[in-house]
Motif scaffolding. Structure first.
Motif, PDB file in Angstrom:
ATOM      1  N   ASN A 374     -14.577 104.629  -2.359  1.00  0.00           N
ATOM      2  CA  ASN A 374     -15.265 105.290  -1.497  1.00  0.00           C
ATOM      3  C   ASN A 374     -16.350 105.523  -2.159  1.00  0.00           C
ATOM      4  OD1 ASN A 374     -13.747 104.898   0.800  1.00  0.00           O
ATOM      5  ND2 ASN A 374     -12.395 106.723   0.158  1.00  0.00           N
ATOM      6  N   PHE A 375     -16.639 106.293  -3.383  1.00  0.00           N
ATOM      7  CA  PHE A 375     -17.892 106.624  -3.945  1.00  0.00           C
ATOM      8  C   PHE A 375     -18.674 105.505  -4.225  1.00  0.00           C
ATOM      9  CE2 PHE A 375     -20.500 108.239  -7.152  1.00  0.00           C
ATOM     10  CZ  PHE A 375     -21.038 109.458  -6.832  1.00  0.00           C
ATOM     11  N   ILE A 382     -25.478 108.416   5.524  1.00  0.00           N
ATOM     12  CA  ILE A 382     -25.338 109.818   5.092  1.00  0.00           C
ATOM     13  C   ILE A 382     -24.588 109.742   3.885  1.00  0.00           C
ATOM     14  CG2 ILE A 382     -23.326 110.605   6.287  1.00  0.00           C
ATOM     15  CD1 ILE A 382     -26.637 112.786   5.827  1.00  0.00           C
ATOM     16  N   GLU A 383     -23.523 109.011   3.607  1.00  0.00           N
ATOM     17  CA  GLU A 383     -22.616 108.929   2.458  1.00  0.00           C
ATOM     18  C   GLU A 383     -23.698 108.318   1.289  1.00  0.00           C
ATOM     19  OE1 GLU A 383     -18.794 107.072   1.906  1.00  0.00           O
ATOM     20  OE2 GLU A 383     -18.640 107.253   3.925  1.00  0.00           O
ATOM     21  N   PHE A 386     -25.856 111.272   0.103  1.00  0.00           N
ATOM     22  CA  PHE A 386     -25.285 112.278  -0.691  1.00  0.00           C
ATOM     23  C   PHE A 386     -25.258 111.710  -2.279  1.00  0.00           C
ATOM     24  CE2 PHE A 386     -23.721 114.665   2.801  1.00  0.00           C
ATOM     25  CZ  PHE A 386     -24.211 116.076   2.262  1.00  0.00           C
ATOM     26  N   ARG A 387     -24.881 110.232  -2.243  1.00  0.00           N
ATOM     27  CA  ARG A 387     -24.410 109.686  -3.587  1.00  0.00           C
ATOM     28  C   ARG A 387     -25.870 109.607  -4.174  1.00  0.00           C
ATOM     29  NH1 ARG A 387     -22.211 103.837  -4.789  1.00  0.00           N
ATOM     30  NH2 ARG A 387     -24.437 103.306  -4.795  1.00  0.00           N
TER      31      ARG A 387
END
Lengths: 537, 64
Positions: A374-375, A382-383, A386-387
């Motif tokens: 997932n990372f 938005i993911e 953040f990353r």
């Protein structure tokens, strides 16, 4: 096709084709690393098995290459660990890059005093070759049958009847137990109609092996694990580099969503991608494959007399090297239990503990590898945001480094809280695997694995209840003692402490100061599944 | 001027990060912005120290 030269294994006509029988209690479907390790493990406990594989060569392609310390300790018990260590590429440092800048590095085994390193890289075809050589050392106990495809099976309460197809005809094979070691696409599982659904990641990854004389690790000179987020040679995506024996390097490249797998796996498409990473060093493409990753496990690993082991029971994405390593831990967990049940020394319920313990281990592997995947593959803006900011801050913020997830590498899981363990406190807690240390002229783990063992560290007396006894840094009488001259063992376990250790090397019970005979016998009975009390922590 | 921070979530960093990302599930960009603002206000209040808050703000801003 890899540079490795594949020796086709012969088909040997089995007695069943001429009206005879074999009488081995265990049928193992699949002669990959899991099936072969399973057969060897059972043979070491004196249990006969027949191994059936529809193919006649070892793994095509390097596939699983990262073998973790705990797995190597299990391979050591099976008699192939040292050979794998000698051939494999040892590594323990992982480096993480963001763009072209190194963000940080981590050492997976920062301490001395262990026989095996954090990791070795070794192609699956070598792993299978060595396991096959080892299995051939048990001609009376292991009957390996190549070009033998199981096309049907019928399971009852007392055993299983398999139908096997061979170049020389079909036959039926009777066994008390069927171990399905037939991989992620398990035909056994499909035949039984078992639900096998879970998370599938849409992203595709290109796996390429290249042969190259010059090390891409440059000045470092030693093999490491290099992982890039958003490198200039592969913008916006991730890349991973590993070294294998024979000057073979493994490169994983994340591809665009919706990329055409067939096209991406063509040489003209792959060459420039590799070129961008290795510069003008000459290289040869050895093996190519495109994968989609999934995280799935069976609801139950044990279905009466049919037991699922390895990828047939669970699949994970490869970030963290939890597939092959998890499978070998399944073997380690099941071998002694099945042998004990077949010998009649424990109730069949002991096999249920395999499901409980390894289902838990597999869930832990899946949790870690899905988080990593997932990372690596942000699903929304938005993911991705953040990353990106976590990566930016990771260049100088220690907290942010710890959030960057390029794979949390395989560690053995703790079995604490499950039925076979007697709860207790200690530097190593019941349920955890015992930790290696140099003792006497050798190593601690080989003294503890393979049968139930009572081991005492420092001043603690070990009563005789019929299990093997080992003293470390003490003067016991009536059993073997080994000194702890380097001090590692007592540092890792404490002094005046004793452990009851299961044959798979996990602690089952701990005793401080003294070992009461009644408590030891009770812990031993519990560890063998002879008591049914359940004490979940 | 920026402060450097050690990991404060112990061994549960991945779990915390996962929860943070999951909190945004199903929201559009504007809704995510608003959620982030609420999260920041709640965390600022929970820190409970204006000087420390200012140091964090300065650190975060220094990457702009």
């Amino acid at each position: 096709m890899p540079a490795y030269s594949y020796a086709p294994q012969p088909f040997v006509r089995p007695p069943e084709l001429d009206g005879g029988t074999t009488g081995a209690p265990v049928a193992i479907v699949g002669a990959g690393p899991i099936g072969l390790a399973m057969a060897i493990d059972l043979a070491l406990y004196g249990i006969r098995s027949v191994v059936l594989d529809d193919n006649n060569v070892v793994s095509v392609g390097s596939r699983a290459i990262c073998w973790a310390k705990r797995t190597l300790e299990i391979f050591d018990r099976l008699g192939v660990g040292e050979r794998m260590l000698a051939k494999g590429v040892t590594w323990k440092v992982g480096r993480l890059f963001h763009g072209d800048e190194e963000v940080y590095s981590f050492d997976l085994l920062p301490e001395d005093g262990h026989k095996y390193p954090a990791f070795i890289n070794l192609q699956q075809y070598y792993v299978e070759e060595y396991l096959l050589d080892r299995a051939r050392e048990f001609p009376d106990l292991i009957d390996i049958r190549f070009l033998s495809k199981v096309v049907d099976h019928v399971a009852g309460a007392e055993g299983v009847m398999l139908t096997v197809e061979t170049p020389e005809g079909r036959y039926d094979l009777a066994a008390e137990w069927l171990l399905a070691c037939d991989g992620a696409k398990s035909a056994t599982r499909e035949r039984m109609g078992l639900d096998f659904t879970g998370q599938t990641f849409e992203e595709q990854f290109l796996i390429a092996d290249i042969e190259m004389d010059d090390s891409p690790f440059g000045d470092h000179g030693t093999a490491e694990r290099w992982f890039w987020f958003d490198p200039t040679f592969h913008p916006g995506k991730s890349a991973l580099l590993h070294e294998q024996p024979d000057n073979i390097y493994r490169i994983d490249l994340q591809l665009d969503l919706g990329a055409d797998a067939k096209f991406e796996a063509t040489e003209e498409r792959v060459r420039p991608r590799i070129r961008a990473i290795v510069g003008d060093r000459p290289f040869r493409l050895d093996w190519l494959s495109v994968y989609k990753f999934r995280c799935i496990k069976l609801g139950r690993f044990v279905h009466g007399r049919v037991v699922f082991v390895g990828d047939s029971a669970h699949v994970v994405s490869p970030f963290g090297a939890r597939g092959g390593n998890g499978g070998i831990q399944d073997v380690d967990n099941l071998g002694w239990k099945l042998a004990t049940v077949i010998r009649g020394d424990a109730p069949e319920a002991l096999i249920e503990s395999y499901h409980e313990e390894r289902s838990h281990g597999s869930a832990e592997n899946i949790l870690n590898s899905s988080r990593s995947t997932n990372f690596m593959t942000p699903k929304t803006p938005i993911e991705a945001l953040f990353r990106r900011e976590a990566l930016r801050m990771a260049h100088d913020q220690p907290f942010a480094r710890r959030l960057i997830n390029s794979g949390r590498l395989s560690l053995p899981c703790s079995l604490e809280g499950f039925a076979l363990q007697t709860p207790g406190e200690g530097l190593v807690r019941p349920g955890q695997p015992m930790i290696d240390a140099p003792v006497g002229n050798g190593w601690l783990l080989p003294l503890l694995q393979g049968k139930f063992t009572l081991v005492g560290f420092g001043g603690i007396a070990l009563p005789d209840v019929g299990v093997r006894r080992v003293g470390i840094g003490q003067t016991g009488t009536g059993y073997a003692t080994h000194d702890d001259s380097a001090g590692y063992a007592l540092q890792r376990y404490g002094a005046g402490v004793a452990y009851l250790v299961r044959p798979d090397g996990h602690a089952a019970a701990v005793f401080h100061g003294e070992v009461p005979e009644a408590a030891l016998k009770e812990a031993l009975a519990r560890a063998m599944g002879r008591t049914c009390e359940r004490e979940r922590a | 001027m920026r402060e450097t921070y050690e990991m404060g979530l112990g061994a549960r960093g991945d779990e915390g990060y996962e929860a943070l990302v999951a909190a945004h599930e199903g929201l559009d960009e504007a809704q995510s912005h608003a959620l982030n603002a609420r999260i920041v206000l709640l965390l600022a209040n929970r820190i409970g120290d204006v000087d420390e808050l200012k140091t964090i703000l300065k650190t975060a801003r220094s990457y702009a």
